[in-house]
Design a protein around this motif. Structure first.
Motif, PDB file in Angstrom:
ATOM      1  N   VAL A 176       0.704  -1.358  -0.038  1.00  0.00           N
ATOM      2  CA  VAL A 176       0.285  -0.615  -0.473  1.00  0.00           C
ATOM      3  C   VAL A 176       0.884   1.269  -0.001  1.00  0.00           C
ATOM      4  O   VAL A 176       0.439   2.615  -0.321  1.00  0.00           O
ATOM      5  N   TRP A 185      -3.459   4.853  -5.172  1.00  0.00           N
ATOM      6  CA  TRP A 185      -3.507   4.413  -3.781  1.00  0.00           C
ATOM      7  C   TRP A 185      -5.189   5.440  -3.351  1.00  0.00           C
ATOM      8  O   TRP A 185      -4.542   6.113  -3.299  1.00  0.00           O
ATOM      9  N   GLN A 190     -10.053   2.347   0.278  1.00  0.00           N
ATOM     10  CA  GLN A 190      -8.758   1.090   0.447  1.00  0.00           C
ATOM     11  C   GLN A 190      -8.569   0.073  -0.387  1.00  0.00           C
ATOM     12  O   GLN A 190      -8.551  -1.458  -0.226  1.00  0.00           O
ATOM     13  N   GLN A 191      -8.194   0.418  -2.179  1.00  0.00           N
ATOM     14  CA  GLN A 191      -7.946  -0.434  -3.152  1.00  0.00           C
ATOM     15  C   GLN A 191      -7.686   0.562  -3.904  1.00  0.00           C
ATOM     16  O   GLN A 191      -7.093   1.617  -3.894  1.00  0.00           O
ATOM     17  N   ILE A 192      -7.203  -0.159  -4.502  1.00  0.00           N
ATOM     18  CA  ILE A 192      -5.723   0.514  -5.957  1.00  0.00           C
ATOM     19  C   ILE A 192      -7.325   1.464  -7.106  1.00  0.00           C
ATOM     20  O   ILE A 192      -8.338   1.023  -7.097  1.00  0.00           O
ATOM     21  N   SER A 193      -6.551   2.789  -7.113  1.00  0.00           N
ATOM     22  CA  SER A 193      -7.755   3.883  -7.325  1.00  0.00           C
ATOM     23  C   SER A 193      -8.597   3.119  -8.562  1.00  0.00           C
ATOM     24  O   SER A 193      -8.090   3.191  -9.205  1.00  0.00           O
ATOM     25  N   SER A 194     -10.163   2.615  -8.221  1.00  0.00           N
ATOM     26  CA  SER A 194     -10.506   2.873 -10.198  1.00  0.00           C
ATOM     27  C   SER A 194     -10.473   3.394 -10.729  1.00  0.00           C
ATOM     28  O   SER A 194     -10.874   4.231 -11.931  1.00  0.00           O
ATOM     29  N   ARG A 204      -6.080  -3.756 -14.189  1.00  0.00           N
ATOM     30  CA  ARG A 204      -5.483  -3.759 -12.174  1.00  0.00           C
ATOM     31  C   ARG A 204      -4.183  -5.218 -12.757  1.00  0.00           C
ATOM     32  O   ARG A 204      -3.644  -5.340 -11.923  1.00  0.00           O
ATOM     33  N   ASP A 293      -4.877   0.797   7.197  1.00  0.00           N
ATOM     34  CA  ASP A 293      -6.377   1.334   7.415  1.00  0.00           C
ATOM     35  C   ASP A 293      -6.847   1.629   8.756  1.00  0.00           C
ATOM     36  O   ASP A 293      -8.283   3.185   8.253  1.00  0.00           O
TER      37      ASP A 293
END
Length: 504
Positions: A176, A185, A190-194, A204, A293
């Protein structure tokens, strides 16, 4: 047990072997002996060869073995620190597809500015904590736009430390912390940015599996172990960017604590427990090595690109007889203010604190009958300290108010002139510790391998060696105000000559 730390710098690779009990280095080596090349094919570009980094790592490890009496088979874990924000692209076989686009490369500034507007500035700051700016995501977008044949061959996108870990283990991971420094990020989701993936059209699958910073990122392959005299199967148990790693080594882990470095670039790095960001993205926020997180630890980073590299440039042009130590002695012989000579250290790409503008490094007030090499050295070292003060004021605007900062006794902090100027103009004490990034990486590996319970345990034997207190603050502050006026004049000139440049 012994621990091996690797620090992939811009100028060289440093390796240290550390005794896990004493927490002290028993051997250290740097490779190459001269400073590594930065490839600049065009103005504002900066590249290096990842394969050359790997060669340097191997040479430094072997050199480390030769220098001390220990059994390399006693090394039980490896940690890696690395220059941040670099873009390394590999194909399915792990072959490098092009030179790495490194941290001080400025080609993708406008791509990042456009993304900031298209995704939305408020959304970017709240989710990414930064503008995409000139970071890894924008550099990847540049490759996609300008080198489509290369882009089509990409199997994975790596940062410099990910690449070296892959060469050691055959395995690829990310963290992260690494994803956040690349502006991939999303802290809220709390994930790879869409948003980043969708805007730039990235898949991805380009990104490796996400692991904690302190965990196994793979084990040493048999062929590498044999070549480097290591035991097969030992883990790479820690990976972090150089500035989070430096903060770890200086035990800057909790909110309000601050570290600084002055190598090729100059950095001030503070820790917050909030998802903190600067509204203008002049300073940047990334996940610290101990970020979770549910319990955030955000590294708030000020970076001045042109610090040690400006000092190196001056050394290179001043003549072979001038070592860094000799230059420091010359600077000390000149009074505060260098007899009216000012230096602006902005000659190493786009500067974030200046809105990603490239105004160039400059001297102002140069008198051919008055100023000599000693005045230039003094003005350069003071100018670097003043640029860091300019950025420090931005950090204070964002809630970072330390009375003391921690630093390693290395690079520009080996100069009494620079050290006193930094402490005095910022009105903070500087507390010094022995060690460097490679020692921090080694002890980080000990945490990741479970040899230490936490960072306090890992650094329990490392004590401060000295403190520099501010003095002559009035004189330095007066000098800084004059320096700032020179900077503002240059910015006005730059904007008048470049009226179409959009600043973010």
């Amino acid at each position: 047990m012994l621990l091996l730390g690797i620090d992939i710098g811009t100028s060289s690779v440093k390796v240290s072997v550390v005794d896990a009990v004493t927490q002290q280095a028993i051997s250290a080596a740097t490779y190459p002996e001269t400073e590594a090349e930065i490839i600049a094919l065009h103005a504002g570009w900066a590249e290096q060869s990842p394969n050359q980094w790997w060669e340097y790592v191997q040479q430094a490890i072997v050199k480390c073995h030769i220098k001390a009496n220990y059994d390399p088979k006693d090394i039980g874990a490896i940690g890696i620190a690395y220059q941040m924000h670099g873009l390394v692209l590999v194909d399915r076989a792990g072959n490098v597809l092009r030179n790495a686009i490194i941290w001080c490369d400025s080609r993708a500034v406008e791509i990042g500015n456009q993304a900031f507007e298209a995704i939305g500035s408020t959304h970017c700051l709240e989710h990414l904590l930064n503008s995409p700016g000139n970071f890894t995501a924008s550099k990847l977008a540049w490759v996609k736009q300008n080198e489509p044949a290369v882009y089509e061959k990409i199997h994975q996108v790596l940062l410099p430390g990910d690449f070296i870990a892959m060469k050691l283990t055959g395995n690829t991971t990310t963290t992260v912390s690494a994803l956040s420094e690349g502006i991939f990020w999303d802290f809220k989701a709390q994930q790879i940015s869409s948003d980043v993936l969708n805007y730039f059209g990235f898949d991805r699958s380009l990104f490796p599996a996400i692991q904690p910073v302190f965990s196994s990122h793979g084990t040493i392959s048999e062929s590498v172990a044999e070549r480097l005299q290591l035991r097969k199967g030992i883990p790479v148990s820690y990976k972090a960017g150089d500035q989070p790693n430096n903060a770890l080594a200086l035990q800057v882990m909790q909110p309000g604590e601050v570290a600084t470095t002055a190598g090729t670039s100059g950095v001030i790095y503070g820790v917050s427990n909030k998802l903190a960001y600067d509204q203008q993205s002049r300073i940047n926020s990334f996940a610290h090595v101990n970020h979770h997180d549910e319990d955030p630890r955000i590294g708030v980073l000020l970076c001045i690109n042109g610090t040690g590299i400006f000092n190196r440039w001056l050394k290179n042009i001043s003549g072979a007889q001038h070592s860094y130590a000799a230059l420091n002695e010359l600077a000390a012989a000149v009074p505060i203010g260098a007899n009216g000579l000012y230096a602006l250290p902005f000659g190493n790409g786009a500067e974030r604190i200046l809105g990603n503008q490239i105004i160039g490094g400059q001297f102002t007030g140069l008198d051919f009958n008055l100023h000599d090499t000693a005045h230039m050295v003094r003005s350069v070292q003071e100018g670097i300290a003043f640029a860091m003060r300019y950025g420090f004021d931005i950090m204070r605007e964002n809630g970072i108010h330390p009375s003391i900062v921690r630093a390693g006794k290395a690079n520009l902090f080996l100069s009494d002139v620079f050290t006193q100027a930094f402490a005095s103009v910022n009105d903070v004490a500087v507390e010094f510790y022995e060690g460097d990034g490679s020692i921090g990486a080694a002890l980080g590996a000990g945490i990741g391998a479970g040899i230490y319970s936490d960072s306090q345990d890992a650094f329990s034997n490392r004590k401060s060696i000295s403190i520099t207190e501010p003095k002559h603050t009035a004189a330095y502050n007066e000098r800084y105000q004059g320096w700032r006026e020179q900077l503002e004049l240059q910015l006005q000139q730059f904007n008048s000559y470049n009226p179409t440049i959009t600043k973010k």
